[in-house]
Motif scaffolding. Sequence first.
Motif, short mmCIF file in Angstrom:
data_model
loop_
_atom_site.label_atom_id
_atom_site.label_comp_id
_atom_site.label_asym_id
_atom_site.label_seq_id
_atom_site.Cartn_x
_atom_site.Cartn_y
_atom_site.Cartn_z
N HIS A 199 0.84 -1.21 0.00
CA HIS A 199 0.00 0.00 0.00
C HIS A 199 0.87 1.25 0.00
O HIS A 199 0.64 2.18 -0.78
N LYS A 200 1.89 1.28 0.87
CA LYS A 200 2.77 2.45 0.96
C LYS A 200 3.58 2.65 -0.32
O LYS A 200 4.00 3.77 -0.61
N MET A 201 3.81 1.58 -1.08
CA MET A 201 4.66 1.65 -2.27
C MET A 201 3.85 1.75 -3.56
O MET A 201 4.42 1.64 -4.65
N GLY A 202 2.54 1.92 -3.45
CA GLY A 202 1.74 2.14 -4.65
C GLY A 202 1.48 0.91 -5.48
O GLY A 202 1.23 1.00 -6.68
N ARG A 203 1.52 -0.27 -4.85
CA ARG A 203 1.20 -1.50 -5.56
C ARG A 203 -0.22 -1.94 -5.19
O ARG A 203 -0.69 -1.70 -4.08
N GLN A 204 -0.89 -2.58 -6.13
CA GLN A 204 -2.17 -3.19 -5.82
C GLN A 204 -1.90 -4.49 -5.08
O GLN A 204 -0.94 -5.20 -5.39
N TYR A 205 -2.73 -4.82 -4.10
CA TYR A 205 -2.46 -6.02 -3.32
C TYR A 205 -3.74 -6.80 -3.04
O TYR A 205 -4.85 -6.26 -3.02
N GLY A 229 -0.10 8.79 3.82
CA GLY A 229 -1.45 8.29 4.01
C GLY A 229 -2.27 8.34 2.74
O GLY A 229 -1.85 8.86 1.70
N GLY A 230 -3.50 7.80 2.81
CA GLY A 230 -4.40 7.81 1.67
C GLY A 230 -4.64 6.43 1.10
O GLY A 230 -4.12 5.42 1.59
N GLY A 231 -5.45 6.37 0.07
CA GLY A 231 -5.78 5.10 -0.57
C GLY A 231 -6.94 4.42 0.12
O GLY A 231 -7.56 4.96 1.05
#
Length: 652
Positions: A494-500, A536-538
């Motif tokens: 999440h912190k690295m901008g990957r979908q999980y 934060g965010g997402g």
Amino acid sequence: MSFSTKLINLLKTDPRFVDDEGELVLAAVQDRAWKIDHGLVKLLLSDKEIKAKFFDEIEEHWIFNINTFIDYISQKNFLDNSYTRFRNRIGLTIGGKYLRERGEVALAWPYKDCVLEGGQTKEEEKRKEIFFNEVLAQDEINRLLDPKVLTNFTRYTANGKEKVTDFKRDENGVIRENLIIKGNNLLALHTLKTQFRGQIKLIYIDPPYNIEGDSFGYNDSFNHSTWLTFMKNRLDAARDLMRPDGIIFIHIGDQEMHYLKLVADDVFGRDNFIATVPRKTRSGKSDVPYKLSQDFDWMLMYTKGASKNDELFQRTVERKYYKTPDFPNDEWRLSDLTKQTTIEERPKSNFTLINPRNGQRFLVNPNRSWAITLDTVDDYLRKKKIVFPGDYDFLDMERPAMRVFKSEEIERKGDDFDKSYVSSDFLNQAMDELLKSMINKKGTDEIVELFGKKAFAYPKNELLMQRIIEYTTREGDIVLDFHLGSGTTAAVAHKMGRQYIGIEQMDYIEAIPVERLKKVIAGEQGGISKSVNWQGGGDFVYCELMKYNEAFMERIQAAKSSEELVQIWREMAEDSFLNWYVNPAMPEEAVKDFIALGKEPNGLEKQKHLLAELLDKNQLYVNLTEIDDAQFKVSAEDKALNKAFYGEAYHA
């Protein structure tokens, strides 16, 4: 003493043929008989009466009559105790023989072609599920692996919980949502295949290690084989989800690592094995067998089908550049001042580097060499291309490093100046840093910082996951962890901008990984947050596989008394899917045998095992094809969301 009692007592003297409660395990005896096990044959020959029953004398030689022996121990009344009488009365035998008898087939790996259904726990979580897991032969499986109905959808955002109304998709129709799924991970993986087949770039899993104390407990005599089956079933499904250039990391300990390597070779192909990477877990322990402390565990790495010429490992995060007053017009970063060549190979790089500011001397590493030579060192010093310890207060350095200017990299590499490819031993490039942080205590400290207590045993630390994710994926790639545990993989992705996508069956999924991700969305600053400038965010979507027989499984497991189990049995008889060979009624004699069983040693556990055995494992969760069946009471809202999730596969 009857003949059967004598034979049972004799067989029980072999520890291979009894379970933890001292009960005879007929499957183990049958398996050894079909293999003409020397130990079993010797045991049977030790008693004259038993020898005469199961051996034929031919010219002064005794020949083991396997069929006679198997037929005898498989007869309905061989084990005349409450346990077997109950099984018989409710129809768990047919024609006087046990349904699960597979005597005509002998396998070196007994459960290789089966499916191990059931959850697991590990280490200190201590939720034992001995009775919960069963090995199902292929002819017993019909709907087990079908896509399941999803329920309890919730979207978590910076503003709190929100209703899920639809699912974001890309131009190719692939769902672009972070997903946390509660439910059996084998069934969840098969459920995901309708939407994510061939879409996953990275899978990281930390499965149960099958070591003493990790409560991967199964009620049979093939603990090792059941664990291998457990892993193979899930790896088979995981492979279907991977992209051709996808990579899987399997974290494992010494106990099963080499066996798992053979299984993984079979699943992914031996040619698709990439490497075995060590992870330091501690720094020595005195109380160990043979006085040798095993301070590492391992990660097996495979690709699904990438060519050996493909560049699977890349660094896709921006390099860290510094802007300082002494270079106001250009940013710079640090690079290694040594090369992977010895001083014998580069004799001109064998010199002592002296800091002109304070005279501090730095000897060359004899196993490497300086990246510069004695002829060029003065030019590098004049251009201030070398940074020494103490030159800048914000740098924690012990050795000199090369200064690399951003302008030089742009001129040399163009737009991709901040991206580079690394070799398959990428962890060694930062080994000092990793060995300091890749210990279990680091992960535990991060959990304590988040929750104020040790909320999870042996969590992985965020730096470990950051290294794996940044070297193997790009922003937007999909990362899967189907042993989610404390949620480290999802938090870092999440912190690295990957979908999980994270899958976890245990009830702590909401208390630990979901709560952790809520804190991530709120901008928590633990773990790698500062290094990736996390603000934060997402959001993410939480959902569950809709339970049916699984709900009875959980009630059986939680029961505290025989009376409670009898009541559960009554409800099962009225409102569950029982195995086809089980009498749906409750014969009075069977109830008496069931109650009597509860009074035996470990009786409650035996009762739980028997009730769990009655349930049809193909109906643990509600199958998607049965979503409109009124019996399952799927709400109109859930029907609409399942239709949105599955798309064209909704009525396939």
